[in-house]
Design a protein around this motif. Structure first.
Motif, mmCIF file in Angstrom:
data_model
loop_
_atom_site.group_PDB
_atom_site.id
_atom_site.type_symbol
_atom_site.label_atom_id
_atom_site.label_comp_id
_atom_site.label_asym_id
_atom_site.label_seq_id
_atom_site.Cartn_x
_atom_site.Cartn_y
_atom_site.Cartn_z
ATOM 1 N N ASP A 22 0.855 -1.184 0.000
ATOM 2 C CA ASP A 22 0.000 0.000 0.000
ATOM 3 C C ASP A 22 0.894 1.237 0.000
ATOM 4 O OD1 ASP A 22 -2.298 -1.492 0.120
ATOM 5 O OD2 ASP A 22 -2.460 -1.408 2.302
ATOM 6 N N ILE A 24 1.618 5.114 0.674
ATOM 7 C CA ILE A 24 1.181 6.258 1.471
ATOM 8 C C ILE A 24 1.985 7.476 1.035
ATOM 9 C CG2 ILE A 24 0.891 7.231 3.777
ATOM 10 C CD1 ILE A 24 0.887 4.452 4.928
ATOM 11 N N GLY A 78 -8.110 13.620 -0.549
ATOM 12 C CA GLY A 78 -7.553 12.278 -0.709
ATOM 13 C C GLY A 78 -6.472 12.194 -1.768
ATOM 14 N N GLU A 81 -2.356 10.916 1.341
ATOM 15 C CA GLU A 81 -2.947 10.221 2.489
ATOM 16 C C GLU A 81 -2.685 10.939 3.814
ATOM 17 O OE1 GLU A 81 -3.396 7.995 -0.799
ATOM 18 O OE2 GLU A 81 -1.342 8.412 -0.077
ATOM 19 N N ASN A 237 -6.220 11.585 5.616
ATOM 20 C CA ASN A 237 -7.546 11.526 5.018
ATOM 21 C C ASN A 237 -8.318 10.425 5.743
ATOM 22 O OD1 ASN A 237 -9.422 10.046 2.918
ATOM 23 N ND2 ASN A 237 -9.233 12.166 2.242
ATOM 24 N N LYS A 239 -11.203 8.904 5.283
ATOM 25 C CA LYS A 239 -11.778 7.814 4.504
ATOM 26 C C LYS A 239 -10.708 6.780 4.156
ATOM 27 C CE LYS A 239 -15.521 10.600 2.541
ATOM 28 N NZ LYS A 239 -16.085 11.210 1.305
ATOM 29 N N TRP A 240 -9.503 7.277 3.841
ATOM 30 C CA TRP A 240 -8.403 6.343 3.575
ATOM 31 C C TRP A 240 -8.064 5.540 4.828
ATOM 32 C CZ3 TRP A 240 -3.641 6.883 6.167
ATOM 33 C CH2 TRP A 240 -2.688 5.909 5.836
ATOM 34 N N PHE A 241 -7.937 6.231 5.967
ATOM 35 C CA PHE A 241 -7.561 5.547 7.207
ATOM 36 C C PHE A 241 -8.629 4.541 7.618
ATOM 37 C CE2 PHE A 241 -7.108 5.037 11.797
ATOM 38 C CZ PHE A 241 -5.745 4.847 11.930
ATOM 39 N N GLY A 243 -10.508 2.962 5.761
ATOM 40 C CA GLY A 243 -10.522 1.844 4.829
ATOM 41 C C GLY A 243 -9.436 0.816 5.080
ATOM 42 N N LEU A 244 -8.500 1.128 5.980
ATOM 43 C CA LEU A 244 -7.447 0.169 6.327
ATOM 44 C C LEU A 244 -7.979 -0.882 7.288
ATOM 45 C CD1 LEU A 244 -4.460 2.614 7.028
ATOM 46 C CD2 LEU A 244 -4.901 1.337 4.917
ATOM 47 N N GLN A 249 -4.191 -0.108 10.593
ATOM 48 C CA GLN A 249 -4.394 1.125 11.346
ATOM 49 C C GLN A 249 -3.477 1.156 12.569
ATOM 50 O OE1 GLN A 249 -8.535 1.442 12.367
ATOM 51 N NE2 GLN A 249 -9.182 1.981 10.281
#
Length: 328
Positions: A22, A24, A78, A81, A237, A239-241, A243-244, A249
């Motif tokens: 992933d 970042i 977004g 990140e 962001n 929504k990104w966090f 989504g982990l 996280q």
């Protein structure tokens, strides 16, 4: 049969191939040798270690992806990140952040961090989350000091009329208006050239920033006014966090906690050494006298009250209780 063998081979390769990391993207406007940028290198290394390479961190310090205001917009959309940015640049998104930027609010960095690491910080983090911004911690920007190219600051009258660049924080701007200056908000991206071209007379920043940004090259006078203690917000962001996975996280949070802890130590060290370097670079240093310090506090006392009056009363009450606790 040949097709089955090829299909089986492809399946085996898919199972044994390393998972794609992933990515970042982490953006900041601080110089590469500033304590916050150094700490972000620690974040990248720590996260790689914790995740076993599941993350690839691409760092973009020193305004590589634009100025502070642009970075704030990028993380909200977004496009990146994570960013690390002076907290003042988030006050137009979350005005409540102004409550930790009141004039002459903190007597020490230890007092300041007790407040943002406690219930006040948690309440501010909730305000950020409501704007889809995830707080990952508060680094030290430090006590802000005044520089200019016109005259040494020995009295309040010496501040009057000076065109001073400030961050886009309404409380900060109101403070300098109260002191008789002509403050204007300007992105750090434009600051050096504005000082060099004499578009403005001065600016205010911690000693470490004044040094690493090269402001002694375009400014003559510096004073230890210490009018605000400022933080660097590390935010993602949301929504990104969100989504982990929970595991990812936890890795990001642990790595950033390590980076923030390191940065606070480095920031204190850099700030302590920076004044001597500033003087070596040619600036004239004027120590703020007890009389001037008292006059600065008295003249700006009403600004804090005005700021509190337009913010959430529950947050104000929480801050007052915390300030009473940490100062005892």
């Amino acid at each position: 049969m040949k097709h089955q063998i090829l299909a089986l081979a492809a399946s085996v390769l898919a199972l044994t191939a390393p998972a794609q990391a992933d990515t970042i993207r982490v953006a900041g406007n601080f110089a590469t040798d500033h304590s916050s940028s150094v700490a972000m290198e620690t974040f990248a290394a720590k996260l790689a270690d914790l995740s076993g390479g599941a993350f690839e961190v691409n760092l973009f310090p020193a305004r590589q992806l634009g100025g502070a205001a642009e970075n704030v917009q990028a993380v909200k959309l977004g496009a990146v990140e994570i960013i690390w940015v002076g907290t003042a640049y988030l006050t137009r998104t979350v005005p409540e952040l102004e409550i930790v930027g009141l004039p002459f609010q903190f007597e020490s960095r230890e007092e300041a961090f007790k407040v943002v690491d406690g219930p006040v910080g948690e309440a501010l983090d909730e305000k950020l989350a409501a704007q889809d911004i995830m707080s990952l911690g508060y680094m030290e920007l430090g006590f802000r000091q005044m520089t200019n190219s016109v005259r040494p600051i020995e009295t309040i009258e010496d501040i009057a009329g000076l065109k001073i660049r400030l961050q886009p924080n309404e409380t900060h701007l109101a403070t300098f208006r109260a002191l008789g200056a002509n403050p204007l908000a300007m992105d750090v991206n434009e600051l050096y050239s504005a000082l060099e071209q004499k578009v403005i007379d001065g600016q205010e920043n911690p000693f470490s920033i004044i040094q690493v940004a090269g402001y002694p090259e375009v400014q003559d006078y510096v004073s230890n006014t210490g009018h605000f203690f400022d933080f660097i917000s590390v935010v993602a962001n949301k929504k990104w966090f969100d989504g982990l996975s929970a595991e990812k996280q936890a890795w990001v949070t642990e790595a950033m906690d390590a980076a923030v802890a390191e940065q606070r130590v480095l920031a204190a060290e850099q700030d302590g050494a920076a004044l001597a370097k500033i003087i070596e670079m040619g600036m004239t240093y004027t120590e703020v006298s007890p009389e001037l310090a008292a006059a600065l506090r008295e003249t700006t006392a009403g600004v804090a009250a005005e700021t509190k009056a337009r913010l959430d009363p529950k947050l104000v009450a929480l801050l007052d209780a915390e300030m009473s606790s940490v100062s005892n």
